[in-house]
Design a protein around this motif. Structure first.
Motif, PDB file in Angstrom:
ATOM      1  N   ARG A 186      -1.698   5.927  -3.379  1.00  0.00           N
ATOM      2  CA  ARG A 186      -2.328   7.052  -2.686  1.00  0.00           C
ATOM      3  C   ARG A 186      -1.308   8.176  -2.548  1.00  0.00           C
ATOM      4  O   ARG A 186      -0.096   7.943  -2.622  1.00  0.00           O
ATOM      5  CB  ARG A 186      -2.852   6.609  -1.325  1.00  0.00           C
ATOM      6  N   THR A 187      -1.785   9.388  -2.342  1.00  0.00           N
ATOM      7  CA  THR A 187      -0.868  10.531  -2.310  1.00  0.00           C
ATOM      8  C   THR A 187      -1.145  11.436  -1.115  1.00  0.00           C
ATOM      9  O   THR A 187      -2.264  11.511  -0.617  1.00  0.00           O
ATOM     10  CB  THR A 187      -0.980  11.367  -3.605  1.00  0.00           C
ATOM     11  N   VAL A 188      -0.087  12.120  -0.692  1.00  0.00           N
ATOM     12  CA  VAL A 188      -0.157  13.128   0.363  1.00  0.00           C
ATOM     13  C   VAL A 188       0.742  14.281  -0.050  1.00  0.00           C
ATOM     14  O   VAL A 188       1.845  14.058  -0.590  1.00  0.00           O
ATOM     15  CB  VAL A 188       0.310  12.550   1.721  1.00  0.00           C
ATOM     16  N   LEU A 189       0.306  15.506   0.201  1.00  0.00           N
ATOM     17  CA  LEU A 189       1.130  16.671  -0.127  1.00  0.00           C
ATOM     18  C   LEU A 189       2.152  16.898   0.979  1.00  0.00           C
ATOM     19  O   LEU A 189       1.823  16.897   2.169  1.00  0.00           O
ATOM     20  CB  LEU A 189       0.255  17.905  -0.302  1.00  0.00           C
ATOM     21  N   LEU A 190       3.413  17.109   0.575  1.00  0.00           N
ATOM     22  CA  LEU A 190       4.494  17.278   1.543  1.00  0.00           C
ATOM     23  C   LEU A 190       5.646  18.032   0.920  1.00  0.00           C
ATOM     24  O   LEU A 190       6.121  17.674  -0.168  1.00  0.00           O
ATOM     25  CB  LEU A 190       4.986  15.903   2.031  1.00  0.00           C
ATOM     26  N   ASP A 191       6.102  19.053   1.612  1.00  0.00           N
ATOM     27  CA  ASP A 191       7.363  19.726   1.301  1.00  0.00           C
ATOM     28  C   ASP A 191       8.336  19.322   2.404  1.00  0.00           C
ATOM     29  O   ASP A 191       8.231  19.800   3.538  1.00  0.00           O
ATOM     30  CB  ASP A 191       7.174  21.244   1.268  1.00  0.00           C
ATOM     31  N   VAL A 192       9.271  18.434   2.095  1.00  0.00           N
ATOM     32  CA  VAL A 192      10.125  17.883   3.142  1.00  0.00           C
ATOM     33  C   VAL A 192      11.035  18.932   3.775  1.00  0.00           C
ATOM     34  O   VAL A 192      11.569  18.712   4.872  1.00  0.00           O
ATOM     35  CB  VAL A 192      10.986  16.704   2.622  1.00  0.00           C
ATOM     36  N   SER A 193      11.219  20.057   3.104  1.00  0.00           N
ATOM     37  CA  SER A 193      12.076  21.106   3.664  1.00  0.00           C
ATOM     38  C   SER A 193      11.363  21.946   4.708  1.00  0.00           C
ATOM     39  O   SER A 193      11.984  22.794   5.357  1.00  0.00           O
ATOM     40  CB  SER A 193      12.607  22.019   2.552  1.00  0.00           C
ATOM     41  N   ASP A 194      10.064  21.728   4.896  1.00  0.00           N
ATOM     42  CA  ASP A 194       9.251  22.517   5.819  1.00  0.00           C
ATOM     43  C   ASP A 194       8.787  21.628   6.968  1.00  0.00           C
ATOM     44  O   ASP A 194       8.071  20.647   6.754  1.00  0.00           O
ATOM     45  CB  ASP A 194       8.054  23.109   5.076  1.00  0.00           C
ATOM     46  N   ALA A 195       9.171  21.972   8.189  1.00  0.00           N
ATOM     47  CA  ALA A 195       8.846  21.131   9.346  1.00  0.00           C
ATOM     48  C   ALA A 195       7.343  21.037   9.572  1.00  0.00           C
ATOM     49  O   ALA A 195       6.820  19.956   9.881  1.00  0.00           O
ATOM     50  CB  ALA A 195       9.537  21.680  10.595  1.00  0.00           C
ATOM     51  N   THR A 196       6.630  22.148   9.419  1.00  0.00           N
ATOM     52  CA  THR A 196       5.181  22.131   9.633  1.00  0.00           C
ATOM     53  C   THR A 196       4.488  21.261   8.598  1.00  0.00           C
ATOM     54  O   THR A 196       3.591  20.469   8.927  1.00  0.00           O
ATOM     55  CB  THR A 196       4.619  23.564   9.584  1.00  0.00           C
ATOM     56  N   SER A 197       4.895  21.395   7.344  1.00  0.00           N
ATOM     57  CA  SER A 197       4.335  20.563   6.281  1.00  0.00           C
ATOM     58  C   SER A 197       4.573  19.086   6.569  1.00  0.00           C
ATOM     59  O   SER A 197       3.696  18.245   6.343  1.00  0.00           O
ATOM     60  CB  SER A 197       4.967  20.945   4.933  1.00  0.00           C
ATOM     61  N   THR A 198       5.747  18.762   7.101  1.00  0.00           N
ATOM     62  CA  THR A 198       6.082  17.363   7.381  1.00  0.00           C
ATOM     63  C   THR A 198       5.202  16.803   8.491  1.00  0.00           C
ATOM     64  O   THR A 198       4.682  15.682   8.387  1.00  0.00           O
ATOM     65  CB  THR A 198       7.566  17.243   7.763  1.00  0.00           C
ATOM     66  N   ASP A 223       0.873  -1.179   0.000  1.00  0.00           N
ATOM     67  CA  ASP A 223       0.000   0.000   0.000  1.00  0.00           C
ATOM     68  C   ASP A 223       0.908   1.227   0.000  1.00  0.00           C
ATOM     69  O   ASP A 223       1.429   1.624   1.037  1.00  0.00           O
ATOM     70  CB  ASP A 223      -0.898  -0.023   1.239  1.00  0.00           C
ATOM     71  N   VAL A 224       1.106   1.809  -1.166  1.00  0.00           N
ATOM     72  CA  VAL A 224       2.081   2.891  -1.332  1.00  0.00           C
ATOM     73  C   VAL A 224       1.394   4.245  -1.186  1.00  0.00           C
ATOM     74  O   VAL A 224       0.367   4.507  -1.811  1.00  0.00           O
ATOM     75  CB  VAL A 224       2.781   2.799  -2.697  1.00  0.00           C
ATOM     76  N   ILE A 225       2.000   5.085  -0.367  1.00  0.00           N
ATOM     77  CA  ILE A 225       1.571   6.474  -0.225  1.00  0.00           C
ATOM     78  C   ILE A 225       2.731   7.336  -0.707  1.00  0.00           C
ATOM     79  O   ILE A 225       3.782   7.407  -0.068  1.00  0.00           O
ATOM     80  CB  ILE A 225       1.222   6.811   1.232  1.00  0.00           C
ATOM     81  N   GLY A 226       2.550   7.974  -1.843  1.00  0.00           N
ATOM     82  CA  GLY A 226       3.598   8.809  -2.409  1.00  0.00           C
ATOM     83  C   GLY A 226       3.412  10.253  -2.005  1.00  0.00           C
ATOM     84  O   GLY A 226       2.311  10.786  -2.082  1.00  0.00           O
ATOM     85  N   THR A 227       4.495  10.879  -1.551  1.00  0.00           N
ATOM     86  CA  THR A 227       4.405  12.294  -1.208  1.00  0.00           C
ATOM     87  C   THR A 227       4.941  13.135  -2.355  1.00  0.00           C
ATOM     88  O   THR A 227       5.939  12.795  -2.990  1.00  0.00           O
ATOM     89  CB  THR A 227       5.163  12.630   0.090  1.00  0.00           C
ATOM     90  N   VAL A 228       4.252  14.235  -2.605  1.00  0.00           N
ATOM     91  CA  VAL A 228       4.627  15.194  -3.647  1.00  0.00           C
ATOM     92  C   VAL A 228       4.318  16.591  -3.118  1.00  0.00           C
ATOM     93  O   VAL A 228       3.626  16.743  -2.109  1.00  0.00           O
ATOM     94  CB  VAL A 228       3.853  14.939  -4.960  1.00  0.00           C
ATOM     95  N   ARG A 229       4.799  17.597  -3.818  1.00  0.00           N
ATOM     96  CA  ARG A 229       4.657  18.963  -3.294  1.00  0.00           C
ATOM     97  C   ARG A 229       3.404  19.675  -3.765  1.00  0.00           C
ATOM     98  O   ARG A 229       3.005  20.674  -3.154  1.00  0.00           O
ATOM     99  CB  ARG A 229       5.897  19.784  -3.658  1.00  0.00           C
TER     100      ARG A 229
END
Length: 293
Positions: free
Chosen positions: A54-66, A28-34
């Protein structure tokens, strides 16, 4: 129950290859993208190949987004994912003195700090379950330094050190931590990296930067990243995964030569490769004969 795996930076290159490989293998893959647009494109590509991601929005450079993204992942996975593949990364080229502090921080934030932050978020649940996997995508540059790529190499060597420590810390709780070290594959990271080359007019390395652009323009097609994806799958399926996986003959050869050759010889070869030094004429002629020139 199907095991859930989060893959960061899943919209292109190695991340896309990993997401599709794992989905086709039954995870069950959840891919993160910006962005939402990249999320839609990832889902469409998965559907086109006969699977689902499945997908989730994530900017790995941002702690709150993570934090927000992994809170959402926890809701999607009944507490937290079984595994995380930290793939999102950037390549900052340029001589050490030419890369300013802001770009240095961005390089380290994305390639080094972000995987550690994500581990901090998923480890409590993995410990509670007494099981889980963390796979960090590094590079052969995590073993060797290359001129004009010093900050990129620093980020990957730092990631290797953190991964080694994390592997020992997490093992008593049933969590396996693995480092993947690919060589050169066609992922687009270097094409994007060229846009990050320092624009200093007075740089002592202007000629080398132009040579790097020319080399990239004239480079032959690199192999696709599926061997990396298959290695990630092997690591996730293994009962006792290896601590590190070098991927590709080039990576294994480069790592062996850098480890075995005298430092002075290795420094000279790398400097010639990036145009910082010119080999003697007889060496140039020999190389030309080997290349059929």
């Amino acid at each position: 129950m199907t095991k859930s795996v989060v893959v960061t930076g899943a919209n292109s290159g190695i991340g896309l290859a990993v997401a599709l490989e794992l989905a086709h293998a039954g995870f069950d893959v959840i891919g993160t993208v910006r962005t939402a647009e990249k999320a839609a494109a990832l889902r469409e590509e998965a559907e086109r190949t006969g699977t689902a991601v499945r997908t989730v929005l994530l900017d790995v450079s941002d702690a709150t987004s993570t934090v927000c993204a992994f809170t959402e992942v926890a809701q999607m996975t009944n507490g937290g994912p079984w595994a995380v593949v930290n793939n999102a990364g950037v390549a900052q080229p340029g001589a050490v003195e030419d890369v300013d502090d802001e770009r240095v921080r961005r390089q380290l934030e994305i390639n080094l700090v972000a995987p550690a932050r994500i581990a901090r978020l998923v480890l409590p649940q993995m410990r509670q379950r007494r099981g889980g996997r963390i796979v960090n995508i590094s590079s052969v540059s995590g073993r060797m330094s290359i001129p004009l790529l010093g900050w990129y190499c620093a980020s990957k060597q730092g990631l290797a050190a953190v991964t080694d420590a994390l592997r020992m810390e997490a093992a008593p709780f049933g969590v396996r931590v693995t480092l993947i070290e690919p060589g050169a594959f066609g992922t687009g990271i270097w094409e994007r990296g060229m846009a990050l080359l320092p624009q200093r007019q007075q740089s002592a390395y202007r000629d080398q930067y132009e040579g790097a652009r020319e080399l990239l323009r004239n480079a032959g097609d690199l192999p696709g990243p599926r061997p990396v994806a298959r290695t990630v799958l092997r690591a996730l399926r293994a009962r006792r995964p290896q601590p590190r996986y070098l991927v590709g003959g080039v990576a294994r050869g480069q790592a062996a030569l850098d480890a075995l050759a005298p430092t002075a010889a290795s420094d000279w070869a790398k400097s010639v490769a990036v145009g910082l030094r010119t080999p003697p004429a007889r060496v140039s002629r020999a190389l030309g004969l080997l290349r059929g020139q």
